[in-house]
Design an enzyme around this catalytic site. Structure first.
Site, PDB file in Angstrom:
ATOM      1  N   ASP A 192       0.695  -1.184  -0.025  1.00  7.43           N
ATOM      2  CA  ASP A 192       0.123   0.214  -0.210  1.00  7.43           C
ATOM      3  C   ASP A 192       0.755   1.249  -0.086  1.00  7.43           C
ATOM      4  O   ASP A 192       2.322   1.314  -0.043  1.00  7.43           O
ATOM      5  CB  ASP A 192      -1.001  -0.163   1.117  1.00  7.43           C
ATOM      6  N   ASP A 237       3.709   1.452  -4.925  1.00  8.43           N
ATOM      7  CA  ASP A 237       2.558   2.079  -5.953  1.00  8.43           C
ATOM      8  C   ASP A 237       2.141   0.937  -7.254  1.00  8.43           C
ATOM      9  O   ASP A 237       2.734   0.776  -7.834  1.00  8.43           O
ATOM     10  CB  ASP A 237       3.081   3.434  -6.758  1.00  8.43           C
ATOM     11  N   MET A 238       0.896   0.638  -7.035  1.00  9.72           N
ATOM     12  CA  MET A 238       0.455  -0.346  -7.861  1.00  9.72           C
ATOM     13  C   MET A 238       0.472   0.086  -9.230  1.00  9.72           C
ATOM     14  O   MET A 238       0.637  -0.981 -10.073  1.00  9.72           O
ATOM     15  CB  MET A 238      -0.892  -0.921  -7.444  1.00  9.72           C
ATOM     16  N   LYS A 279      -8.552  -7.100  -3.496  1.00  8.96           N
ATOM     17  CA  LYS A 279      -9.967  -6.922  -2.369  1.00  8.96           C
ATOM     18  C   LYS A 279     -10.192  -5.365  -2.584  1.00  8.96           C
ATOM     19  O   LYS A 279      -9.927  -4.616  -1.836  1.00  8.96           O
ATOM     20  CB  LYS A 279      -9.750  -7.513  -1.191  1.00  8.96           C
ATOM     21  N   HIS A 303     -12.776  -1.508  -8.202  1.00 13.17           N
ATOM     22  CA  HIS A 303     -14.272  -0.499  -8.399  1.00 13.17           C
ATOM     23  C   HIS A 303     -13.818   0.715  -8.064  1.00 13.17           C
ATOM     24  O   HIS A 303     -14.558   1.495  -8.273  1.00 13.17           O
ATOM     25  CB  HIS A 303     -15.057  -1.228  -7.450  1.00 13.17           C
TER      26      HIS A 303
HETATM   27  C1  LIG Z   1     -10.937   0.473  -0.775  1.00 11.68           C
HETATM   28  S1  LIG Z   1      -9.212   0.406  -0.055  1.00 11.68           S
HETATM   29  C2  LIG Z   1      -9.044  -1.272  -0.104  1.00 11.68           C
HETATM   30  C3  LIG Z   1      -8.261  -1.844   0.875  1.00 11.68           C
HETATM   31  C4  LIG Z   1      -8.078  -3.483   1.031  1.00 11.68           C
HETATM   32  N1  LIG Z   1      -7.884  -4.114   0.017  1.00 11.68           N
HETATM   33  C5  LIG Z   1      -9.353  -4.049   1.910  1.00 11.68           C
HETATM   34  O1  LIG Z   1     -10.223  -4.412   0.972  1.00 11.68           O
HETATM   35  O2  LIG Z   1      -9.430  -4.048   2.997  1.00 11.68           O
HETATM   36  C6  LIG Z   1      -8.117   0.872  -1.368  1.00 11.68           C
HETATM   37  C7  LIG Z   1      -6.933   0.733  -0.939  1.00 11.68           C
HETATM   38  O3  LIG Z   1      -6.202   1.396  -2.034  1.00 11.68           O
HETATM   39  C8  LIG Z   1      -5.000   1.978  -1.598  1.00 11.68           C
HETATM   40  N2  LIG Z   1      -4.138   2.533  -2.594  1.00 11.68           N
HETATM   41  C9  LIG Z   1      -4.818   3.795  -3.328  1.00 11.68           C
HETATM   42  N3  LIG Z   1      -3.871   4.175  -4.366  1.00 11.68           N
HETATM   43  C10 LIG Z   1      -2.933   3.310  -4.383  1.00 11.68           C
HETATM   44  C11 LIG Z   1      -1.587   3.064  -5.078  1.00 11.68           C
HETATM   45  N4  LIG Z   1      -1.473   4.082  -6.047  1.00 11.68           N
HETATM   46  N5  LIG Z   1      -0.787   2.054  -5.046  1.00 11.68           N
HETATM   47  C12 LIG Z   1      -1.011   1.222  -3.696  1.00 11.68           C
HETATM   48  N6  LIG Z   1      -2.072   1.397  -3.088  1.00 11.68           N
HETATM   49  C13 LIG Z   1      -3.181   2.220  -3.196  1.00 11.68           C
HETATM   50  C14 LIG Z   1      -5.384   2.863  -0.443  1.00 11.68           C
HETATM   51  O4  LIG Z   1      -4.520   3.308   0.300  1.00 11.68           O
HETATM   52  C15 LIG Z   1      -6.270   1.884   0.187  1.00 11.68           C
HETATM   53  O5  LIG Z   1      -5.755   1.293   1.252  1.00 11.68           O
END
Ligand SMILES: C[S@@+](CC[C@H](N)C(=O)[O-])C[C@H]1O[C@@H](n2cnc3c(N)ncnc32)[C@H](O)[C@@H]1O
Length: 591
Positions: free
Chosen positions: A223, A243-244, A257, A261
Site C-alpha cells: 500500500d 505504487d500499484m 480486494k 471498483h
Molecule cells: C478501498 S481500499 C481497499 C483496502 C483493502 N484491499 C481492503 O479491502 O481492505 C483501497 C486501498 O488502495 C490504496 N491505494 C490507493 N492508491 C494506491 C496506489 N497507487 N498504490 C497502492 N495502493 C493504493 C489505498 O491506500 C487503500 O488502502
C-alpha cells in the site's frame, strides 16, 4: 373510481416518502452505532429494557423519552426487536438483538465499516449532487467528493489522519468479515499457493486472515507509504510500501480486494498488467484473486440488486469508481492480457447481463409520477426531508443524546444554533424557507384527490382564512379568494366555524376560536395517528421514520392515546378519527 385513483396516489406517496426517509433510517442506524446501543443490549445477554440500555449508555436522563422513539424506529427497521409484555402485565418492553445488530457486536464487528459509510465526510458530498450534475465535468473528471472537499478521496486520506484511521479500520473490519467467509466456503482458492501479495491491501486485514488460515503462505501487503506507516507490527504479514500503478512485488498469487471498483477502465488495465507481471504462469499456479461486486449477479434477488446499484452510485460520487457487470470485467481481463477467468458466487451469484445501455428504457413509476407536472407535484415536500440543513442535524445525534436537553433543546438547535422556525424566518436561508413553505402548501394535494372531492369543492365555497407567522404571510400569493392573517397560534386564533390544522400545528388556542358543535363548528386536524400495529409494514416504517425526523425540531407523532390527552386537556368534548390519507388521518374535534 375516484377512491381507487386516490388510494393509488396515496400508496405512491408512501413509497416516495419511504425513499426520502431512507436517510432517516440510515441516521437512526448511525445513532445506534455512535451510542453503541447493540453493545449495551449484548452486555445484558442480548435482551434489555429501555432503562437498562439508557444506564449502560450513560445518557442524560432528559433524553430517555427520545431514546424510546429512536428504539421504536430501529425496531421497525429490523435493527432490534421489541418484545412487549403480555396484556395486563406491568413489565417493561424488552429490546433484543436481531441477526443484523449481531453484526454490530463482538470482536470482529462491522461497526467501523458501517460508521465509515455514514461518516459526515462521506455523507455531505451527496447533498451537492444536483448541482454537480448541472455543471460540465471538469477535465480532471472531478467527482462530487472533490467538488465538496476540494481534493480527492485519496488526497484527503493522505493527510487527514483521523479520517484515514477511520477508513483503514473500516476496511479491516470488512476484510475480517468477508475473508473469513471466503476461507470457509472457497478456501481451495488459496490451496497450493506459496506466496500472496495483497495489492492495495490497506492495514492488511485480508492478508492477516489468509496467513492465519494458511500459515505456509507467505503474505505481503502492498500500500501507499502513509498507510503502511500505520500497519500493525508482530504479525506474519510483510508490509511493503509501493505504487500499484508502477509495479507489484512478485508472488504466486495476487489478491485485489475492493480495489478495482475504485478505478476507471484504463487505470484497472494498468493495475492488472502489473499484477500479471508479478505472477508465474497458470501451469505453476499463478493467479489473480479479485474480491469485488459483479453487477447483475443474482438479479432475481431484489435486495442484492438494490445494493449493487447503491454501491455503484456511491462510488461514482466518492471516487469516480464503478461497479462492473460481467461483460465489463471480461473486457478488463482480456485487455490486461489474461487468458481466462472464473467467477465464484460468494457475495453474489453470476447472472450475465449484456444489455447495452441504449436498449434500456426508463419509465415513470406511480411514485415518480408525483414528482412531475407543473402544479401539485411533491418535489418540494420530498426535498424537505433531504434538505442539507435537516440531514446535517442528524449527523450529531449521538453526541446530542449525552447532553442535558435544557442546554441545547432540540437536535436542530443543537446543530444550527437556531430553532427550525427561527431558521426559516431568517432571510439568509431562503432555500429552507421556500422548500418548507411551498412543500407545506402542496400537501393540499391530499385533500383534493383523497376521496374528499366534495369537501374540497365545499372549501372553495367557504370563506377561508390562513393564519401563519408574519414572514410566511409576507410571501402569500395574491389574487386568491383567501384572506391571509399574520398571527401566532399560541396567542390567539380568530373566531370561526372550522379550524383546519395541518401538520406541525398545535390545538391550544383553537378551542377558543370555535364555540358550538350544534352549528357545525369543529377543528379538523390533518396529521398522523401512530397505530401500534398497522397492518401495512410500509406505513409502520414510515410512521416511525417520520417521528424520528420530526424529533429533530422537537416535534412528535402521536398515537391515539396522546391525541386523546391533548384534545381533552384543551377541553374539547369529543373527536373522531378517519384514516383516509395514506399514512395520515383526519381528526375531527368538537367543542
Ligand atoms: C478501498 S481500499 C481497499 C483496502 C483493502 N484491499 C481492503 O479491502 O481492505 C483501497 C486501498 O488502495 C490504496 N491505494 C490507493 N492508491 C494506491 C496506489 N497507487 N498504490 C497502492 N495502493 C493504493 C489505498 O491506500 C487503500 O488502502
Amino acid at each position: 373510481m375516484a377512491l381507487v385513483h386516490s388510494n393509488g396516489q396515496l400508496d405512491a406517496q408512501v413509497e416516495l416518502y419511504q425513499n426520502a426517509f431512507a436517510v432517516v433510517k440510515a441516521m437512526a442506524l448511525k445513532s445506534a452505532m455512535d451510542l453503541r446501543i447493540a453493545d449495551a443490549i449484548d452486555h445484558h445477554g442480548g435482551a434489555a429494557t429501555l432503562a437498562q440500555v439508557a444506564a449502560e449508555l450513560t445518557l442524560h436522563p432528559s433524553k430517555i423519552s427520545y431514546l424510546r422513539r429512536l428504539m421504536r424506529t430501529l425496531a421497525v427497521c429490523n435493527v432490534f426487536t421489541i418484545q412487549h409484555p403480555a396484556v395486563g402485565a406491568t413489565d417493561e418492553p424488552v429490546y433484543m438483538l436481531t441477526p443484523l445488530s449481531r453484526l454490530l457486536v463482538g470482536s470482529s464487528n462491522l461497526v467501523p465499516f458501517m460508521s465509515m459509510l455514514l461518516h459526515p465526510t462521506i455523507v455531505t458530498p451527496f447533498l451537492g449532487i444536483g448541482q454537480w450534475f448541472q455543471n460540465e465535468l471538469p477535465p480532471d473528471q472531478c467527482c462530487v467528493f472533490k467538488q465538496t472537499h476540494g481534493e480527492s478521496f485519496w488526497e484527503l486520506t493522505s493527510h487527514d489522519t483521523a479520517f484515514d484511521a477511520a477508513f483503514n479500520d473500516a476496511m479491516v473490519s470488512d476484510s475480517n468479515f468477508i475473508v473469513d467467509i471466503v476461507i470457509k466456503e472457497h478456501g481451495d482458492v488459496f490451496q497450493g499457493i506459496s506466496s500472496l501479495v495483497d495489492v492495495a491491501g490497506g492495514l492488511g486485514g485480508a492478508a492477516q486472515a489468509i496467513s492465519k488460515a494458511f500459515p505456509k503462505v507467505k503474505c505481503i501487503a502492498l500500500d501507499l507509504g502513509h498507510v503502511v506507516a500505520k500497519a500493525p507490527s508482530g504479525t506474519l504479514v510483510e508490509y511493503v510500501v509501493g505504487d500499484m500503478f508502477e509495479s507489484v512485488p512478485p508472488a504466486n498469487a495476487v489478491l485485489l480486494k475492493w480495489v478495482l471498483h475504485d478505478w476507471g477502465h484504463d487505470e484497472c488495465v494498468k493495475i492488472l498488467k502489473n499484477c500479471r507481471k508479478a505472477i508465474p504462469s497458470r501451469d505453476v499456479g499463478g493467479k489473480v484473486i479479485i474480491i469485488d461486486i459483479v453487477v447483475g449477479a443474482d438479479s432475481s434477488d431484489e435486495k442484492k440488486r438494490e445494493l449493487h446499484a447503491l454501491f455503484d452510485v456511491c462510488l461514482m460520487f466518492l471516487s469516480n469508481g464503478i461497479e462492473r457487470e460481467e461483460h465489463e470485467w471480461n473486457k478488463l481481463f482480456l485487455e490486461a492480457g489474461f487468458s481466462s477467468y472464473k467467477i465464484m458466487p460468494v457475495l453474489a451469484h453470476l447472472a450475465p447481463n449484456a444489455i447495452g445501455e441504449d436498449e434500456l428504457v426508463y419509465m415513470l413509476t406511480s411514485s415518480s409520477r408525483l414528482l412531475v407536472g407543473s402544479s401539485n407535484n411533491l418535489v418540494s415536500l420530498t426535498s424537505l426531508a433531504l434538505l442539507p440543513t435537516m440531514v446535517t442535524s442528524f449527523l450529531v445525534i449521538g453526541k446530542w443524546f449525552h447532553n442535558d436537553l435544557e442546554l441545547d433543546q432540540c437536535i436542530f438547535k443543537h446543530t444550527h444554533g437556531l430553532s427550525l422556525w427561527e431558521l426559516i424566518d431568517n432571510e439568509a436561508t431562503l432555500d429552507t424557507h421556500d422548500h418548507f413553505n411551498y412543500g407545506m402548501g402542496i400537501s393540499s394535494l391530499i385533500d383534493i384527490v383523497g376521496g374528499l372531492g366534495a369537501a374540497a369543492q365545499a372549501i372553495s365555497k367557504v370563506k377561508c382564512r390562513v393564519l401563519d407567522l408574519g414572514h410566511v404571510i409576507g410571501k402569500a400569493p395574491i389574487g386568491t379568494d383567501m384572506e391571509y392573517i399574520s398571527g401566532d397560534m399560541f396567542d390567539n386564533v380568530l373566531p370561526t366555524n372550522v379550524v383546519l390544522l395541518d401538520e406541525w400545528a398545535d390545538t391550544e388556542e383553537c378551542k377558543k376560536a370555535i364555540t358550538s358543535r350544534d352549528i357545525g363548528e369543529k377543528v379538523i386536524i390533518i396529521d398522523m395517528v401512530v397505530r401500534a400495529e398497522p397492518s401495512d409494514l410500509k406505513h409502520k416504517e414510515l410512521q416511525a421514520l417520520y417521528d424520528m425526523y420530526i424529533m429533530l425540531a422537537n416535534g412528535t407523532e402521536r398515537d391515539e392515546q396522546q391525541w386523546n390527552k391533548v384534545i381533552f386537556e384543551a377541553r374539547f368534548s369529543d373527536y373522531k378519527i378517519t384514516s383516509v390519507l395514506g399514512f395520515r388521518s383526519i381528526i375531527k374535534v368538537y367543542p
